[in-house]
Design a protein around this motif. Sequence first.
Motif, PDB file in Angstrom:
ATOM      1  N   LYS A 391       0.830  -1.156   0.026  1.00  0.00           N
ATOM      2  CA  LYS A 391       0.005   0.072  -0.012  1.00  0.00           C
ATOM      3  C   LYS A 391       0.835   1.267   0.101  1.00  0.00           C
ATOM      4  N   LYS A 394       2.228   1.904  -3.401  1.00  0.00           N
ATOM      5  CA  LYS A 394       1.424   2.614  -4.338  1.00  0.00           C
ATOM      6  C   LYS A 394       0.918   3.810  -4.073  1.00  0.00           C
ATOM      7  N   GLU A 400       1.048   1.225 -10.045  1.00  0.00           N
ATOM      8  CA  GLU A 400       0.556  -0.152  -9.552  1.00  0.00           C
ATOM      9  C   GLU A 400       1.078  -1.284 -10.352  1.00  0.00           C
TER      10      GLU A 400
END
Length: 449
Positions: A391, A394, A400
Motif C-alpha cells: 500500500k 502505491k 500499480e
Amino acid sequence: MGKKHKNKKKKNHQGQKQLINIEDDTKLIITREENPVDLLSSLPNDILCCIISLLPFKSAVKTSFLATRWRHLWKIASERTGTLDDAVDAVFGFCEDFYYEPNNLRGLQFNFGKGNVLLCSVSPGGNKLHLDFSTGKQECPLLFCWDLVINFRIPSSEPHHCIKLIKNLHLVSVMHHTAGAISSLASKFPFLESFTIAKCRGLQSLSITATPRLLKLSVFDCPGLTYFRITATCLKSLRYRGLFPEVLRHYGGSMEDAMLDLRKGPSNSIDDFYFGPKLFSLRSAKTLTLCRWTYEALIYPHRRVQFSKLEELWWIDYENDEKYNSDALISFLKLCPLLERLSVTISPKPGRLTIPCACSTQLADDTIPKQLKFVKLEGFRNEEDMISLAKRLKEVFFLEPKIVATSKEISVRSLVKALEFQEGESAYKFVKEVRHINQLCPKHPHMRL
C-alpha cells in the motif's frame, strides 16, 4: 485361457525390466526382482569413474546429483600425485589436452601430499577453468594476505589456443600454502575476463590488480577478510557476499552490475570502517543488490547520491521485534527513477549492528520511480506487513506494479483488491497464483549465485 496366461506373462516381464532413459544416447536396463539390490552403487569408485567416462559431458555432470558419493566422481577422470608445483604444471597440461580431446576429458584430481587434493575441471565450452581445494584435508587455517596480479603477463611468443580460450577462472578454498602457486597459475592465463574467489578460510587481506581485460570479479564467503582492495579500470561487474571488510577500496570506472550481499553485517564496529569515496561506483549500476543497514549507515548520510541507471534491485531487509519499517526502502527508491523490478527479502538482523540515525523519507531532491512494474516479496513474518508495504509503494509513487509474495518458491501469491471487506479491514489481499514465479518475472540475477 491362453490369452489370459499370455497377458500375465507379459505383465511379469514388464515388472522385471524397466527402461530408464538417462539421455537420448544413454539407455540402461535395470532388472527388478522381489528384493532389488543397487548393484551400480556397490561398485568401487574406479569402475564408476570408467562408466562415467563413457557418458557425454553433460550426462557425466548430471551424475553428481545422484547421491553424495557421486558428487565429485565425474571430475575424477584421471588422478595424479606429486608436489604443488607439479599440480600447477598438470593443470596447465590438462587444459592443453582438453583443447584437443574435449569429449574424453572430464576433470583432473591431483594429490599433493598430507591429504591435500586439487580438483580441476573445465566447462563444456572450454572457456571456464574451475579449481577446487575443498575436497582435501581441511585443517585450522592460518591467516594470510594475498596479492593477485591478473592479465599482466604478456606471452613472449604466440600463446597456445587453450590459453586464449580460458576467459573465466573460478577458485574455491585456496589456503595459505596454495595461494602462491595459484598466483603463478593465474599468471599463465593472460586473457581472463572473469575471476571468482570463494570460501577461502584464513584469507585476511586481498589485493587485486588487473588490466582492462578483466570485466567481472566475484568474491564469496571468505569469513576472515578484513581488507579488500581492487584496482581494475574497466571492471563492469563486482559481486561480493560475506562480512563487510573494515577497509574497502576500489580504483576504477563505473559499474553496470554490483552485488553487496552484506546481510551478515560488518566484521567490526561501523565506526572503524573506511568506505571508499565512491563505494564501487554504484551510482551507475543497472543491477544492484544492497542491504538495508549498508544504505542506512554508509550511503544515506551522503544523500546527494543518485542511482540514475538502476533497473533491477534486490533489497535485503530485516524486521524488528514489532513490525516491518519500510522507511529506509522508500528513501532509497526515491533515488532510483528508472527502477523496473524490485525484490525484497527479509533476513535476520545482523548482530553487533547499531545504526547511527534513522532514514527520513523526505529527501531534498525526491525522484519518483515511474517505471516500477514488478515487486517480489519473500521472507516476511506475516501478510499484514506485506500489505502495508504494498500500500505504501502505491501511495507514495502513484504506481500499480504487479506485487507477488513467495515462500521458498513453493507457493506464489499475488496482491489483488478485495471485492468485499469490512470496516477496519484492508482493501487488499494476497491470493494464490497459478503461474510459477519465473513465469511472472525471472529471478534477480544475484539470487542464483
